[in-house]
Structures are given as C-alpha cells and as structure tokens.
Write an enzyme that holds these catalytic residues in place. Structure first.
Site, PDB file in Angstrom:
ATOM      1  N   ASP A 121     -14.187  15.550   5.486  1.00 22.56           N
ATOM      2  CA  ASP A 121     -14.889  16.704   5.741  1.00 22.56           C
ATOM      3  C   ASP A 121     -16.405  16.337   6.275  1.00 22.56           C
ATOM      4  OD1 ASP A 121     -16.627  19.254   5.604  1.00 22.56           O
ATOM      5  OD2 ASP A 121     -14.676  19.874   4.565  1.00 22.56           O
ATOM      6  N   ARG A 153      -1.724  22.591  -4.793  1.00 26.21           N
ATOM      7  CA  ARG A 153      -1.266  21.067  -4.243  1.00 26.21           C
ATOM      8  C   ARG A 153      -0.138  20.753  -4.104  1.00 26.21           C
ATOM      9  NH1 ARG A 153      -6.233  18.081  -5.333  1.00 26.21           N
ATOM     10  NH2 ARG A 153      -7.401  18.655  -7.063  1.00 26.21           N
ATOM     11  N   GLY A 195      -6.336  14.530  -4.399  1.00 28.00           N
ATOM     12  CA  GLY A 195      -5.856  15.215  -2.949  1.00 28.00           C
ATOM     13  C   GLY A 195      -4.785  14.216  -2.477  1.00 28.00           C
ATOM     14  N   LYS A 239     -11.701  16.553   9.703  1.00 30.27           N
ATOM     15  CA  LYS A 239     -12.646  17.813  10.289  1.00 30.27           C
ATOM     16  C   LYS A 239     -13.632  17.204  11.234  1.00 30.27           C
ATOM     17  CE  LYS A 239     -11.724  21.443   7.013  1.00 30.27           C
ATOM     18  NZ  LYS A 239     -12.056  22.246   6.022  1.00 30.27           N
ATOM     19  N   ASP A 259      -6.129  21.095  -2.688  1.00 32.71           N
ATOM     20  CA  ASP A 259      -6.248  22.202  -3.616  1.00 32.71           C
ATOM     21  C   ASP A 259      -7.266  23.214  -3.188  1.00 32.71           C
ATOM     22  OD1 ASP A 259      -8.555  20.445  -4.301  1.00 32.71           O
ATOM     23  OD2 ASP A 259      -8.646  21.688  -6.145  1.00 32.71           O
TER      24      ASP A 259
HETATM   25  C1  PRP Z   1     -11.957  16.265  -1.427  1.00 31.22           C
HETATM   26  C2  PRP Z   1     -11.373  14.826  -0.479  1.00 31.22           C
HETATM   27  C3  PRP Z   1     -12.490  13.906  -0.183  1.00 31.22           C
HETATM   28  C4  PRP Z   1     -13.531  14.755  -0.103  1.00 31.22           C
HETATM   29  C5  PRP Z   1     -13.956  15.015   1.293  1.00 31.22           C
HETATM   30  O1  PRP Z   1     -12.089  15.679  -2.699  1.00 31.22           O
HETATM   31  O2  PRP Z   1     -10.432  14.534  -1.009  1.00 31.22           O
HETATM   32  O3  PRP Z   1     -12.527  12.897  -1.306  1.00 31.22           O
HETATM   33  O4  PRP Z   1     -13.248  16.021  -0.712  1.00 31.22           O
HETATM   34  O5  PRP Z   1     -15.414  16.049   1.661  1.00 31.22           O
HETATM   35  P1  PRP Z   1     -16.470  15.244   2.338  1.00 31.22           P
HETATM   36  O6  PRP Z   1     -15.961  14.376   3.588  1.00 31.22           O
HETATM   37  O7  PRP Z   1     -17.219  16.182   2.587  1.00 31.22           O
HETATM   38  O8  PRP Z   1     -17.237  14.171   1.545  1.00 31.22           O
HETATM   39  P2  PRP Z   1     -12.277  16.769  -3.641  1.00 31.22           P
HETATM   40  O9  PRP Z   1     -13.565  16.710  -4.543  1.00 31.22           O
HETATM   41  O10 PRP Z   1     -11.865  18.272  -3.296  1.00 31.22           O
HETATM   42  O11 PRP Z   1     -11.225  16.104  -4.877  1.00 31.22           O
HETATM   43  P3  PRP Z   1      -9.645  15.941  -5.207  1.00 31.22           P
HETATM   44  O12 PRP Z   1      -9.127  15.227  -4.085  1.00 31.22           O
HETATM   45  O13 PRP Z   1      -9.316  15.836  -6.395  1.00 31.22           O
HETATM   46  O14 PRP Z   1      -9.104  17.582  -4.740  1.00 31.22           O
END
Ligand code: PRP
Length: 178
Positions: A102, A164, A43, A130, A158
């Site tokens: 998040d 993305r 991401g 968030k 995504d």
């Molecule tokens: C997303 C983002 C963080 C995580 C945040 O990654 O990049 O790593 O989730 O969530 P959290 O604060 O609740 O732990 P994702 O697993 O969607 O992978 P990506 O970046 O490859 O889309």
C-alpha cells in the site's frame, strides 16, 4: 460474507494463472540457489501456500510477523515487529512474500531489517500492489496484480481479521468499514 463484497476483482482461476507465472519465474531464476521464501504473516499465508506448490526447485519457507494496520482500513505507517524468522538469513537468497503493498512502508522496513542479517540477496514477491498509494520507492520483483485504491479483502487479506478465507479478491463495501 459474500454480501459484504461490492465487486469481485479476481477469481480463483485468474489468481491461479498469476501464481503459475510467478512460481515458474522463481523456479527459473533461483535454480541451484535454495531460496528462502519469507512469508509476511498473516495476509500472505494463502499466497505463499499456492506459490510454493508451483515451485519446482529445492526451496525453504519461513515466517515473519509485522503489523502496520491494526483494524484500520488505511495504512497508519506505524510498524511493529511481532515475530522474527527462525532461519538464519545470512548468505541466503531471500524472497519476501507479501499480500499487498500500500504505502510501501512495511516492505521498506522489512527490507532494511533483513539487510542487517547480511543475506546473499533480497527479492520481493507481491500479490497486490497499489501504486497510487506508495509513499516510498519500492522495487517489486514478482507481482500478481496492480490495483487502484479500493479496500480489498479475501485470499488472505482481511478487514478486522475477517474475510481472509474468501477464495477470491474482492472490494469490501464501504458501509462495512465506514
Ligand atoms: C498489510 C500487508 C502489509 C502492509 C502493507 O499487513 O500485509 O504488510 O499491510 O501496507 P503498507 O504498504 O502501507 O505498509 P497488515 O498489517 O494488515 O497485517 P496482516 O497481513 O496480518 O493482515
């Protein structure tokens, strides 16, 4: 793709403004420190690419891959490591570059993992936060935007690997993922 978006939260110009502010702050704070910007795949890739082009001091980049979401829209809290950085992190000034915080569990896990390699310092550079969703105490050093609990996509973020490539950050219509 655009028809799947209910609201555009931040467009290209707004994002670029925040990028410029963050790049300038990093350039100022890390003068003479050759920081390593550690991009959390996938991401944060686009965020990283824009940030580094505004940084005016010597610096390096590397990549790390973890996953917590799978194709879910709510963080599962289950974190797996997929790929370690190639660079030796010992005595380096690390800036973790993430697209979104998040629950904060991924970032907490990452910081703990990186700490084991005995870097000189660890900072966090986050595009979107968030705060209402936090399940742990997270210190963000450089932040783009603070948002509510909407499910957002675009500019690297995504849903099931799609969206993305949208040049803006938007809210995904609920009907797409419900
Ligand atoms: C997303 C983002 C963080 C995580 C945040 O990654 O990049 O790593 O989730 O969530 P959290 O604060 O609740 O732990 P994702 O697993 O969607 O992978 P990506 O970046 O490859 O889309």
């Amino acid at each position: 793709m655009n028809q799947d978006i209910s609201t555009i939260l931040y467009g290209k110009e707004q994002i670029q403004q925040e990028i410029n502010r963050i790049s300038a702050a990093i350039s100022r704070d890390y003068e003479g420190k050759n920081p390593l910007l550690l991009c959390v795949l996938k991401g944060a890739l686009i965020f990283l690419a824009d940030i580094v082009r505004g940084v005016t001091i010597p610096m390096e980049i590397d990549f790390i891959s973890i996953s917590s979401y799978g194709s879910e829209t709510v963080s599962s809290g289950k974190i797996t490591e997929r790929q370690k950085p190639l660079t030796n992190l010992k005595d380096r000034h690390i800036i973790i570059v993430e697209d979104i915080v998040d629950s904060g569990l991924s970032l907490q896990y990452l910081i703990e993992m990186i700490r084991e390699d005995k870097p000189a310092s660890i900072a966090t550079c986050i595009l979107l936060d968030k705060p209402e969703a936090h399940k742990t105490n997270i210190k963000i050093d450089y932040l783009g935007f603070s948002i509510g609990n909407d499910f957002v996509v675009g500019y690297g973020l995504d849903y099931a690997e799609k969206y993305r490539n949208l040049p803006f950050i938007g809210v995904l219509k609920e009907e797409i993922y419900s």
